[in-house]
Design an enzyme around this catalytic site. Structure first.
Site, mmCIF file in Angstrom:
data_model
loop_
_atom_site.group_PDB
_atom_site.id
_atom_site.type_symbol
_atom_site.label_atom_id
_atom_site.label_comp_id
_atom_site.label_asym_id
_atom_site.label_seq_id
_atom_site.Cartn_x
_atom_site.Cartn_y
_atom_site.Cartn_z
ATOM 1 N N TYR A 1 0.848 -1.194 0.000
ATOM 2 C CA TYR A 1 0.000 0.000 0.000
ATOM 3 C C TYR A 1 0.883 1.243 0.000
ATOM 4 O O TYR A 1 1.893 1.298 0.694
ATOM 5 C CB TYR A 1 -0.886 0.021 1.250
ATOM 6 N N HIS B 1 -12.092 2.479 5.451
ATOM 7 C CA HIS B 1 -10.815 1.811 5.182
ATOM 8 C C HIS B 1 -10.359 0.955 6.356
ATOM 9 O O HIS B 1 -9.272 0.376 6.323
ATOM 10 C CB HIS B 1 -9.734 2.843 4.846
ATOM 11 N N ARG C 1 -5.452 7.736 -9.176
ATOM 12 C CA ARG C 1 -4.656 6.757 -8.456
ATOM 13 C C ARG C 1 -4.885 5.426 -9.143
ATOM 14 O O ARG C 1 -6.018 5.022 -9.357
ATOM 15 C CB ARG C 1 -5.110 6.676 -7.009
ATOM 16 N N ASN D 1 -4.982 1.503 -9.233
ATOM 17 C CA ASN D 1 -5.268 0.500 -8.232
ATOM 18 C C ASN D 1 -5.575 -0.776 -8.999
ATOM 19 O O ASN D 1 -6.191 -0.720 -10.048
ATOM 20 C CB ASN D 1 -6.495 0.961 -7.436
#
Lengths: 316, 291
Positions: free
Chosen positions: B38, B194, B224, B226
């Site tokens: 991550y 999250h 982003r 992912n």
């Protein structure tokens, strides 16, 4: 609206509504539909200013933003040393085209507020006019206290256009406004919004804190602090000197000088653009460095942070 | 750029799905590392001028028609996959405006938006839709404005309200999720939804990501990348449907199957199933609270 950070706006109407107040309506120069803007949003106008080589960039709150009238501002003529409002009062004419940022909102209404208390000082009325329209449409209970010069009372009353039953209070000067009484009388779940001179907003915040209001329910106008004072950057290895302008980031200045620092988020979060510092005091504005790293003064995130002072030497 | 759509693809049952060589070439990778963790890989959405997945605000690829049909099928079986709290109605119209303006500007041969004040006409040629409606009047559309336009875009969306120094997931559509539930997360804060993610909290990833997201400005989109891996190109890997996809014969339940060797021969199969998070992060304030 697609990513388009700069708007070209044409002055559609401009009128004096008081000796020191001018209302200006702006539409897209190409006739296109303008980006939407929430109550509390502002735009930054680039205005020519005599004695300045570069245009001044002044932030103005949007009093309204709608399809029919475009963006509406009310500008007070202020200190002539800040040339932006002087230009709007003396030179701006219908048909003129200005460059503007897209709307940005750092003073948005809380969607869950049970009641909204608004306290304005002088020209600080501008976002509150946008709030009133939004709160009427939303059906949210509100209370307004507007402090102004006695000369402005009638103009401000007309701008607010209080409807029967609305809690609208105009105060000619600070003496008839008691923050402790007003804040102390609010029901739980109230959010307070203040806009005006810093001393007024500080006093509201201090009074709210003293009465035990949660900080999350206390809001004040904020145009953000993207830029800062200009300073000179020295590249340690070469001795090259680079000027960082007031409205420019250190990263942008480096890139403009042909130095690729490497970057990713450009918002102080990812840590990619970190640069070593040899000398100079820092104003850290990032969310990446640890407290110890900040303290050391040996590393800086040039995408958001600046020098605290007029020079900085990078160890690159 | 004309896209050759593949309307007969399926993401369940017989899994009729494949990427053309051109689709693989436009994929927004390569993977530049040998292992992944991550991280904060958000960045400004700078448009690529060379085509590919970064050329548009909202990417449309050869799977567009089939993915929209898959979304419609999931919603027909479970309407709860699209939910928006009442105070987000302005964000619904913002989303519709943003997606319609973007698609019609980026793909004029496929989408057209005509506007006369608040009287709008939307044409979506790949899905054969031609809709007259009045902007701001939900009764003039067949679904709520958010659901209407999200049914015509690839990837999932959430609507986030910025308040109290955080973001609340106060609306969304999730039919292609990597095992998270909109029904479960609706109304949660950024850190709450999250919560189940391992390791990243301790690394400060979410604190920094939240700070960044709350500063994303209108007109300055961010993205982003992912990705997730599934054995089959199943888009609906939802908790709601776990019995359908989670317990089948192709289920990988960790252990030795997670070794690189187990996946090495499958990269070509995995790539098509990798879900790109369409990271047109809607500006939290303007998308949630405009007007």
């Amino acid at each position: 609206m697609r990513d388009q950070p700069v708007l070209s706006l044409r002055v559609a109407a401009a009128e004096a509504i008081a000796p020191t107040l001018r209302r200006v309506s702006l539409r897209a120069a190409d006739g296109a539909r303008l980006p939407p803007a929430a109550a509390g949003a502002h735009i930054t106008l680039s205005l020519p200013a005599s004695g300045h080589a570069r245009p001044l960039k002044n932030a103005y709150t949007l009093v309204s933003a709608d399809l029919e009238h475009g963006y509406t501002l009310i500008v007070r003529r202020t200190d002539p040393t800040r040339g932006g409002s002087q230009h709007i009062h003396e030179a701006l004419a219908v048909g003129d085209v200005l460059e503007a940022s897209v709307p940005h909102n750092l003073f948005a209404l809380h969607s869950q507020a049970k009641k909204v208390l608004m306290i304005g000082g002088g020209i600080g009325i501008t976002p509150l006019l946008a709030f009133i329209a939004a709160l009427r449409a939303r059906g949210t209970r509100f209370e307004l206290h507007q402090i102004c010069n006695s000369a402005d009372l009638r103009v401000f009353a007309a701008l607010i256009g209080a409807q029967p039953g609305e809690a609208v209070h105009l105060h000619a000067g600070r003496s008839t406004f008691d923050a402790a009484v007003v804040l102390g009388a609010q029901p739980l779940g109230t959010h307070v919004y203040s806009c005006g001179p810093a001393a007024l907003m500080d006093a509201i915040a201090a009074q709210a804190a003293a009465l035990g209001w949660p900080a999350s329910h206390v809001h004040r106008e904020d145009f953000g602090a993207a830029g800062g004072e200009p300073f000179t950057l020295t590249i340690g290895t070469s001795g090259a000197r680079i000027t960082v302008a007031a409205d420019q980031t250190m990263l942008e200045a480096l890139e403009a000088a042909g130095i690729d620092a490497g970057s990713l988020c450009r918002g102080g979060a990812c840590g990619v653009c970190a640069l070593p510092v040899r000398a100079g005091e820092l104003e850290h504005r990032d969310h990446y460095l640890s407290a110890d790293e900040r303290q050391s003064g040996a590393v800086v995130m040039p995408c958001v942070s600046r020098a605290r002072g007029d020079s900085l030497v990078l160890d690159i | 750029m004309t896209i050759a759509f593949k309307p007969d693809e399926t993401f369940r049952g017989d899994f009729r799905y494949a990427n053309s060589p051109a689709a693989i070439l436009r994929f927004p990778f390569p993977f530049d590392q040998d292992s992944y963790m991550y991280g904060i890989n958000m960045e400004p959405h700078t448009r690529s001028t060379m085509g590919g997945a970064f050329a548009a605000a909202f990417d449309v690829d050869e799977h567009y028609v089939a993915e929209c049909a898959e979304r419609a099928a999931v919603l027909a079986a479970d309407p709860g996959r699209c939910q928006v709290l009442p105070h987000m109605v302005e964000a619904e119209w913002d989303t519709l405006e943003l997606i319609m303006e973007s698609l019609s500007a980026d793909y004029p041969e496929h989408f057209t938006l005509e506007r006369e004040g608040d009287d709008w006409i939307w044409t979506n040629r790949p899905l054969s839709l031609h809709q007259r409606f009045r902007f701001g009047d939900p009764s003039s559309l067949p679904q709520s404005p958010f659901e209407y336009i999200a049914r015509q875009a690839q990837g999932d969306f959430t609507l986030q309200d910025q308040r109290d120094g955080t973001l609340y997931m106060d609306g969304g559509i999730a039919t292609t999720q990597a095992d998270w539930s909109l029904s479960f997360d609706l109304g949660m804060t950024f850190h709450e939804w999250h919560g189940p993610v391992p390791l990243a909290h301790q690394k400060g990833v979410f604190d920094r990501a939240l700070s960044y997201l709350m500063r994303v400005r209108y007109g300055h989109p961010a993205r982003r990348l992912n990705w997730t891996m599934t054995v089959h190109p199943r888009l609906d890997t939802s908790p709601e449907n776990y019995p359908v996809w989670g317990a089948g014969p192709h289920h990988f339940d960790g252990g030795q199957h997670r070794r690189d060797a187990a996946f090495a021969g499958r990269i070509a199969d995995i790539l098509p199933a990798a879900a790109l998070e369409r990271a047109a992060v809607l500006h939290p304030r303007l998308s949630c609270q405009h007007r």
